[in-house]
Design an enzyme around this catalytic site. Sequence first.
Site, PDB file in Angstrom:
ATOM      1  N   THR A 234     -53.200   1.728  40.690  1.00 24.96           N
ATOM      2  CA  THR A 234     -52.087   2.179  41.547  1.00 24.96           C
ATOM      3  C   THR A 234     -50.858   2.405  40.683  1.00 24.96           C
ATOM      4  O   THR A 234     -50.732   1.820  39.607  1.00 24.96           O
ATOM      5  CB  THR A 234     -51.676   1.083  42.552  1.00 24.96           C
ATOM      6  OG1 THR A 234     -51.262  -0.091  41.822  1.00 24.96           O
ATOM      7  CG2 THR A 234     -52.787   0.761  43.498  1.00 24.96           C
ATOM      8  N   ASP A 235     -49.937   3.220  41.159  1.00 26.13           N
ATOM      9  CA  ASP A 235     -48.604   3.141  40.575  1.00 26.13           C
ATOM     10  C   ASP A 235     -48.049   1.788  41.036  1.00 26.13           C
ATOM     11  O   ASP A 235     -48.538   1.185  42.001  1.00 26.13           O
ATOM     12  CB  ASP A 235     -47.702   4.316  40.994  1.00 26.13           C
ATOM     13  CG  ASP A 235     -46.518   4.454  40.046  1.00 26.13           C
ATOM     14  OD1 ASP A 235     -46.230   3.498  39.293  1.00 26.13           O
ATOM     15  OD2 ASP A 235     -45.860   5.512  40.047  1.00 26.13           O
TER      16      ASP A 235
END
Length: 677
Positions: free
Chosen positions: A236-237
Site C-alpha cells: 500500500t501507499d
Amino acid sequence: MSVSPNSEENMAIDSYVENLVKKLTLEEKFLLLANHAEGVYFSSTPIDRLGIPSMEMTDGPLGVAWHSSNRNCTRFPATIGLAATWDRSLSQLMGEALGREVKAAGKHLLLAPGVNIHRTPLNGRTFEYMSEDPYLAKEIAIPYVRGVQNQGVGACLKHFAANNQETNRRTSSSEIDERTLHEIYLRPFKEVVQHANPWSVMGSYNKINGKYVYEDIQLLRRTLMDDWGFKGFVVTDWDATKYMDDAAICINSGLSLEMPRPHCYKLESLRDAIEKQGFTEFRLDDVVRRFLRMFFLTGIMGPNKNSIDVSEDITGNPDLARRIAEEGMVLLKNDRGLLPINLEKIQKLALLGPNLDVKLGRPQYGGSSAVVPPYEITPLEGFTERCQGKVSIVNDPSDAELAIVFAGLNHDKGMDAESKDRESFDLPKDQVELIKRTTKDNPDTIVVLISGSPIGMEQWLGDVPAVLEAWYPGMESGRAIANVIFGNVNPSGKLPITFPRRLVDSPAHSVKGTRTYPGDKHLRVYYNEGLNVGYRFFDTMNIEPQFPFGFGLSYTHFEYENFRVNKTKLMGMKDQLITSVDVSNTGSLIGSEVIQVYSNQKQSLVQRPPRELVGFEKVSLEPGQTVTISAPILGRDLAIYDVKKHRWRAATGEVELFAGNSSRSEFLSETIVCCEN
Ligand code: BGC
C-alpha cells in the site's frame, strides 16, 4: 543480480518460497502482511522462529531518503530532470547507483520510481514523476528499474494508478474511461512490469472510478497479475488503506503488504474473515508467497544470502548526479546567442534571485522523497567557484555586463511538494517583479528556473533573452548549472512535459468549474480530456503552447534529412521496424540531439491523437559530423486498447511516422501499413 522470470534461479526461488510457506502457521502469515511494530515506518514484521528478518524499505526517487536512512546519500536530480535527459543509459546508471546506495544503507527495497502521468502542471509531485507521455515515462523507467534490481535491491513502481494530483489525494476518485486508463495511465506500469520485472508495485491513495485499488480485483488481480504477468508483491501507499477495513477483499485483490501499520490486515479482522470464508488459504498463500520471493531475490534469505556491510563507506555518486543534471537541463530561449557566457569576455556578472543560494536537501522538505546529501553546491557557490580570479560577482544588474536571475519554485507546501498541489501556475509576484526590474536595468538578463513543473511565463518571457530550465539539479546543482551557462556542457535536455502559455490552455483546466480539476463536491475528478493529455491535447485543439513537449535548444545546430524505414509493413504487436535519419551538426560546438519519432494513424476506426511519441534516440555529434541515427518502432507501441474485447490489439491501416526534434518541429515523414498478424 537480475532474475528473469523463467530462469533456473527463479525456479529455485519459487521452491525456497514454497518450503517456507509450508512451514508458516496461519498466524505467522497474517503477521507478515503488515508492519505491527509501533513507531516503525519502513520495516516489515520479522518471523524469528523461521529466521525471516524484517524487509527494510526506503524512499525514494531522488536518492536514499533522509527519513528512512541515517546516512547522507547522493541527492540526484528530480525525476522530471532525469526524464528530460531522454537518455536510457543514464537512467540505468542512476538506477544502479541508487541500488548500491540503498544496499549500503542496509535497505532492501527502494520505493521508486514514480511513473504517474503529468496530467496537470499543478500537481505537487510533478517533480517526482517522469512525463506527460506514457512512452517516454516507460522508456526512462525500464532501465531505472533494471539498474536498481541489478544490484540485488528491489524497485517499487508507484503509485498504481491514476494518482495525478495531491489535492484530496486520499479521498478523490479519478473518473477515467477504460481506453484512456489503459492507453495513458496504466501503460507505463504495464510496460515496466513486462520489460523490467519490478519486484514490487505500490498502490495509490486515490480511488479509480469509485474504488480503491486495494479492493479492485479487476485492476490488481486480473489486470496487473493475470494479464500483465506481474510476479512481485503489492504494497500500500503509507496508510492508504486508512478508510478501508475489509481484509477479505484486499487478500482476494492481491495486496501483500500493508504499511506502515495494519488497517485492513489487523489480526482480528484477518482471523474473522478467514473464519467467515471471505478468503481461502490458497489466496492468502499467494499474497504471502509474492512477498517472500522478495527475501530471496534480494538475498535477505536463501543460499545467496547477501552480507550487507552497513558500515561500508558511502562515497555517494556526485559525478553521476551532476552529469544527469547537466544532460537534463533544457535551454528554452537563447536570443542573440547570449549563452554560453564566455568568462574571458566579461568583468562583472550580476547574480540574483530567491534560488541563488538555497539548499533544497533538507529533512522532510518536499515530502517523502527528501534526501539530505553530504553537501549541496548552491548556484552561488558553483558560480563563485568558477568565477574566482576571473570575473567579479555583483548583485546590481546595472553594474554588470550580464545578469542571471535564479527564479522558480522550491519544496514549500503549495509549490513542488507532496500532499498539496501548487497554489499558482505563475511565479510568485515578487519574482516576476524582480525579473522585470532586472531586465530594465540590464537587457542581457538570463533567467535560470529551478523548479519541478511548468511555470507560466507570459508576464515576463518577452522581456528576457535567455531562459534555462534547470529542474531540481541535486547536490551538484551550482556546478551543473555553471557548466551549462559557461558552455563546458552544451545543453541537450528536452521537455518531458508541455509548458502551456496559460493554465486554462492545459487539458485538466480547460473547462470551467472543478469537475476536471480538482474534483466536484463528491470528490470525483473527471478526466474528460480522455486520451488528450499533454501535447496530445494541444495538438488536437490546435493550441500553441509556450514550449512544446520534446523541445530544447542547443548551442549548436542540427539538420536532418533522409528519414527512411527499413520496411513498410508492420505485422502485429510483436513486429518492429527500424527508422533512420541522417543528422548533421552544422554548428561549431560538440552537442547532443534527441531525434523523436511520432506516429499518426489517419484512418482509424477509433479516435487517435494527431501525434504520439513512438521512438527516440539521443546522439552526440562533433561539429561538422553527420551520422545515421536509427530508432526502432515496436508494433506494441502503436497498439490500441480495444474496449469491446478489453484487450490491446495491433493498429491496422496506414500510419504516418514523423521524425523531428520536438512534438511541434518541422517533420520528415514516411508512411507504413500496419496489419494484425
Ligand atoms: C508517499 C509515497 C512514499 C511513502 C513512504 C507516502 O506518503 O506517497 O510515495 O513512498 O509515503 O514514505
